[in-house]
Design a protein around this motif. Structure first.
Motif, PDB file in Angstrom:
ATOM      1  N   ARG A  65     -10.756 -12.577  -3.169  1.00 35.54           N
ATOM      2  CA  ARG A  65      -9.390 -13.068  -3.400  1.00 35.54           C
ATOM      3  C   ARG A  65      -8.436 -12.735  -2.262  1.00 35.54           C
ATOM      4  NH1 ARG A  65      -8.229 -12.202  -9.828  1.00 35.54           N
ATOM      5  NH2 ARG A  65      -9.925 -13.513 -10.522  1.00 35.54           N
ATOM      6  N   GLY A  66      -8.883 -12.967  -1.030  1.00 37.46           N
ATOM      7  CA  GLY A  66      -8.020 -12.788   0.129  1.00 37.46           C
ATOM      8  C   GLY A  66      -8.005 -11.401   0.728  1.00 37.46           C
ATOM      9  N   THR A  67      -8.566 -10.419   0.072  1.00 45.98           N
ATOM     10  CA  THR A  67      -8.644  -9.074   0.623  1.00 45.98           C
ATOM     11  C   THR A  67     -10.001  -8.933   1.306  1.00 45.98           C
ATOM     12  OG1 THR A  67      -7.250  -8.180  -1.135  1.00 45.98           O
ATOM     13  CG2 THR A  67      -8.593  -6.609   0.092  1.00 45.98           C
ATOM     14  N   THR A  68      -9.967  -8.581   2.587  1.00 41.02           N
ATOM     15  CA  THR A  68     -11.207  -8.466   3.354  1.00 41.02           C
ATOM     16  C   THR A  68     -11.311  -7.087   3.978  1.00 41.02           C
ATOM     17  OG1 THR A  68     -11.099 -10.813   3.896  1.00 41.02           O
ATOM     18  CG2 THR A  68     -12.561  -9.463   5.239  1.00 41.02           C
ATOM     19  N   ASP A  69     -12.502  -6.564   3.980  1.00 45.40           N
ATOM     20  CA  ASP A  69     -12.817  -5.293   4.617  1.00 45.40           C
ATOM     21  C   ASP A  69     -13.948  -5.565   5.604  1.00 45.40           C
ATOM     22  OD1 ASP A  69     -12.813  -2.600   5.152  1.00 45.40           O
ATOM     23  OD2 ASP A  69     -13.673  -1.985   3.238  1.00 45.40           O
ATOM     24  N   VAL A  70     -13.725  -5.273   6.876  1.00 42.17           N
ATOM     25  CA  VAL A  70     -14.740  -5.475   7.910  1.00 42.17           C
ATOM     26  C   VAL A  70     -15.048  -4.120   8.529  1.00 42.17           C
ATOM     27  CG1 VAL A  70     -15.324  -6.622  10.078  1.00 42.17           C
ATOM     28  CG2 VAL A  70     -13.845  -7.778   8.420  1.00 42.17           C
ATOM     29  N   LEU A  71     -16.336  -3.805   8.608  1.00 42.14           N
ATOM     30  CA  LEU A  71     -16.734  -2.547   9.205  1.00 42.14           C
ATOM     31  C   LEU A  71     -18.135  -2.670   9.784  1.00 42.14           C
ATOM     32  CD1 LEU A  71     -17.692  -0.076   6.391  1.00 42.14           C
ATOM     33  CD2 LEU A  71     -16.705  -2.258   5.859  1.00 42.14           C
ATOM     34  N   PRO A  72     -18.484  -1.758  10.696  1.00 44.52           N
ATOM     35  CA  PRO A  72     -19.843  -1.791  11.245  1.00 44.52           C
ATOM     36  C   PRO A  72     -20.870  -1.644  10.123  1.00 44.52           C
ATOM     37  CG  PRO A  72     -18.446  -0.327  12.535  1.00 44.52           C
ATOM     38  CD  PRO A  72     -17.661  -0.713  11.312  1.00 44.52           C
ATOM     39  N   ALA A  73     -21.948  -2.395  10.229  1.00 42.70           N
ATOM     40  CA  ALA A  73     -22.970  -2.379   9.181  1.00 42.70           C
ATOM     41  C   ALA A  73     -23.572  -0.988   9.017  1.00 42.70           C
ATOM     42  CB  ALA A  73     -24.056  -3.414   9.487  1.00 42.70           C
ATOM     43  N   HIS A 121     -28.854  -7.504   4.433  1.00 41.53           N
ATOM     44  CA  HIS A 121     -29.512  -7.771   3.147  1.00 41.53           C
ATOM     45  C   HIS A 121     -29.528  -6.505   2.296  1.00 41.53           C
ATOM     46  CE1 HIS A 121     -32.873  -8.489   0.358  1.00 41.53           C
ATOM     47  NE2 HIS A 121     -32.442  -9.741   0.389  1.00 41.53           N
ATOM     48  N   ARG A 122     -29.866  -5.361   2.904  1.00 37.82           N
ATOM     49  CA  ARG A 122     -29.877  -4.087   2.167  1.00 37.82           C
ATOM     50  C   ARG A 122     -28.483  -3.745   1.650  1.00 37.82           C
ATOM     51  NH1 ARG A 122     -33.189  -1.779   6.444  1.00 37.82           N
ATOM     52  NH2 ARG A 122     -31.272  -0.800   7.168  1.00 37.82           N
ATOM     53  N   ILE A 123     -27.461  -3.990   2.474  1.00 37.47           N
ATOM     54  CA  ILE A 123     -26.084  -3.702   2.051  1.00 37.47           C
ATOM     55  C   ILE A 123     -25.700  -4.594   0.880  1.00 37.47           C
ATOM     56  CG2 ILE A 123     -23.653  -3.874   2.753  1.00 37.47           C
ATOM     57  CD1 ILE A 123     -24.653  -3.039   5.602  1.00 37.47           C
ATOM     58  N   THR A 124     -25.968  -5.887   0.993  1.00 32.72           N
ATOM     59  CA  THR A 124     -25.633  -6.827  -0.075  1.00 32.72           C
ATOM     60  C   THR A 124     -26.365  -6.474  -1.357  1.00 32.72           C
ATOM     61  OG1 THR A 124     -25.222  -8.574   1.526  1.00 32.72           O
ATOM     62  CG2 THR A 124     -25.622  -9.264  -0.744  1.00 32.72           C
ATOM     63  N   SER A 125     -27.644  -6.216  -1.251  1.00 36.90           N
ATOM     64  CA  SER A 125     -28.454  -5.859  -2.411  1.00 36.90           C
ATOM     65  C   SER A 125     -27.947  -4.559  -3.038  1.00 36.90           C
ATOM     66  CB  SER A 125     -29.912  -5.726  -1.997  1.00 36.90           C
ATOM     67  OG  SER A 125     -30.711  -5.407  -3.092  1.00 36.90           O
ATOM     68  N   GLY A 126     -27.651  -3.584  -2.200  1.00 38.31           N
ATOM     69  CA  GLY A 126     -27.152  -2.299  -2.696  1.00 38.31           C
ATOM     70  C   GLY A 126     -25.816  -2.428  -3.400  1.00 38.31           C
ATOM     71  N   TRP A 140     -27.782 -11.356 -13.764  1.00 41.01           N
ATOM     72  CA  TRP A 140     -28.424 -11.375 -12.461  1.00 41.01           C
ATOM     73  C   TRP A 140     -29.823 -10.795 -12.592  1.00 41.01           C
ATOM     74  CZ3 TRP A 140     -28.187  -6.857  -8.810  1.00 41.01           C
ATOM     75  CH2 TRP A 140     -28.709  -7.172  -7.552  1.00 41.01           C
ATOM     76  N   ASP A 141     -30.800 -11.442 -11.934  1.00 43.88           N
ATOM     77  CA  ASP A 141     -32.189 -10.980 -12.033  1.00 43.88           C
ATOM     78  C   ASP A 141     -32.563  -9.960 -10.964  1.00 43.88           C
ATOM     79  OD1 ASP A 141     -32.473 -12.461  -9.721  1.00 43.88           O
ATOM     80  OD2 ASP A 141     -33.792 -13.965 -10.597  1.00 43.88           O
ATOM     81  N   GLY A 142     -31.617  -9.551 -10.125  1.00 41.98           N
ATOM     82  CA  GLY A 142     -31.870  -8.516  -9.129  1.00 41.98           C
ATOM     83  C   GLY A 142     -32.316  -9.019  -7.774  1.00 41.98           C
ATOM     84  N   SER A 143     -32.454 -10.325  -7.599  1.00 43.87           N
ATOM     85  CA  SER A 143     -32.924 -10.832  -6.309  1.00 43.87           C
ATOM     86  C   SER A 143     -31.752 -11.245  -5.423  1.00 43.87           C
ATOM     87  CB  SER A 143     -33.875 -12.011  -6.508  1.00 43.87           C
ATOM     88  OG  SER A 143     -33.190 -13.094  -7.079  1.00 43.87           O
ATOM     89  N   VAL A 144     -31.946 -11.067  -4.121  1.00 46.60           N
ATOM     90  CA  VAL A 144     -30.967 -11.461  -3.114  1.00 46.60           C
ATOM     91  C   VAL A 144     -31.709 -12.322  -2.085  1.00 46.60           C
ATOM     92  CG1 VAL A 144     -29.367 -10.655  -1.334  1.00 46.60           C
ATOM     93  CG2 VAL A 144     -29.621  -9.353  -3.447  1.00 46.60           C
ATOM     94  N   PRO A 145     -31.306 -13.595  -1.911  1.00 47.54           N
ATOM     95  CA  PRO A 145     -32.007 -14.463  -0.968  1.00 47.54           C
ATOM     96  C   PRO A 145     -31.856 -13.974   0.480  1.00 47.54           C
ATOM     97  CG  PRO A 145     -30.060 -15.556  -1.843  1.00 47.54           C
ATOM     98  CD  PRO A 145     -30.179 -14.251  -2.564  1.00 47.54           C
ATOM     99  N   ARG A 146     -32.819 -14.342   1.320  1.00 50.88           N
ATOM    100  CA  ARG A 146     -32.809 -13.941   2.732  1.00 50.88           C
ATOM    101  C   ARG A 146     -32.460 -15.139   3.607  1.00 50.88           C
ATOM    102  NH1 ARG A 146     -35.018  -8.945   3.521  1.00 50.88           N
ATOM    103  NH2 ARG A 146     -36.196  -8.121   1.783  1.00 50.88           N
ATOM    104  N   ARG A 154     -33.534  -7.497  12.501  1.00 44.58           N
ATOM    105  CA  ARG A 154     -33.139  -6.143  12.099  1.00 44.58           C
ATOM    106  C   ARG A 154     -31.726  -6.145  11.523  1.00 44.58           C
ATOM    107  NH1 ARG A 154     -32.567  -0.570  15.395  1.00 44.58           N
ATOM    108  NH2 ARG A 154     -32.181   0.652  13.538  1.00 44.58           N
ATOM    109  N   GLY A 155     -30.806  -6.863  12.165  1.00 41.44           N
ATOM    110  CA  GLY A 155     -29.438  -6.960  11.654  1.00 41.44           C
ATOM    111  C   GLY A 155     -29.390  -7.649  10.307  1.00 41.44           C
ATOM    112  N   ARG A 156     -30.166  -8.704  10.150  1.00 37.75           N
ATOM    113  CA  ARG A 156     -30.230  -9.426   8.879  1.00 37.75           C
ATOM    114  C   ARG A 156     -30.772  -8.532   7.775  1.00 37.75           C
ATOM    115  NH1 ARG A 156     -34.597 -13.927   7.513  1.00 37.75           N
ATOM    116  NH2 ARG A 156     -35.741 -12.006   7.269  1.00 37.75           N
TER     117      ARG A 156
END
Length: 161
Positions: free
Chosen positions: A126-134, A68-73, A9-15, A62-64
């Motif tokens: 693989r079917g396990t999901t975790d949902v929480l406030p951003a 994006h920060r969460i995904t990148s982190g 991975w080159d470290g980039s996360v698309p927006r 702002r939400g996006r």
């Protein structure tokens, strides 16, 4: 993105831009502004629409940004921890706020509602999901990354929410 020469991975996360969410924001702004027509006339309705639509778009951006920060982190921490992140891609369609983090153990999907202050993030493998406030995910990003790293590498069901 994916670096073909090293398979790393080159470290980039698309927006992404969630067009469906923006359509809902525009529709709700139009509906709310139309209520002003009988009371303030068309000029007030146009001003109300502009203010509401602008506010909704800013809330989406702002939400996006937060998602994006969460995904990148998460991807950065997983790559550092040895999960073997190969790529971070937008999900098919590009109309949702969804990324697929391709790892050596399989794809992990990170998606969410990109509308601050009610942003939510979902992490699925693989079917396990975790949902929480951003906001919670962002505040405890290290713990979340560690627990999901264990989930992906061990295959055990660790729910952190």
């Amino acid at each position: 993105m994916h670096d073909q020469s090293t398979d790393r991975w080159d470290g980039s996360v698309p927006r992404p831009v969630d067009l469906r969410l923006l359509a809902v924001v525009g529709g709700l702004a139009a509906l709310a502004a139309s209520v002003n027509v009988p009371f303030g006339g068309l000029p007030l309705a146009v001003v109300a629409f502009g203010m509401l639509a602008t506010g909704g778009v800013l809330a989406h951006l702002r939400g996006r940004h937060r998602l994006h920060r969460i995904t990148s982190g998460l991807a950065e921490r997983w790559d550092e921890d040895g999960t073997g992140v190969e790529a971070v891609e937008l999900a098919a369609g590009r109309t949702r706020t969804t990324w697929v983090v391709r790892t050596a153990a399989g794809p992990v999907t990170i998606s969410g509602l990109a509308l601050a202050p009610v942003s939510k993030v979902a992490i699925e493998w693989r079917g396990t999901t975790d949902v929480l406030p951003a906001a919670d995910a962002e505040d405890r990003l290290d713990t979340l990354a560690t627990s999901w790293f264990r989930e992906v590498t061990d295959g055990t069901a660790t729910v952190t929410g």
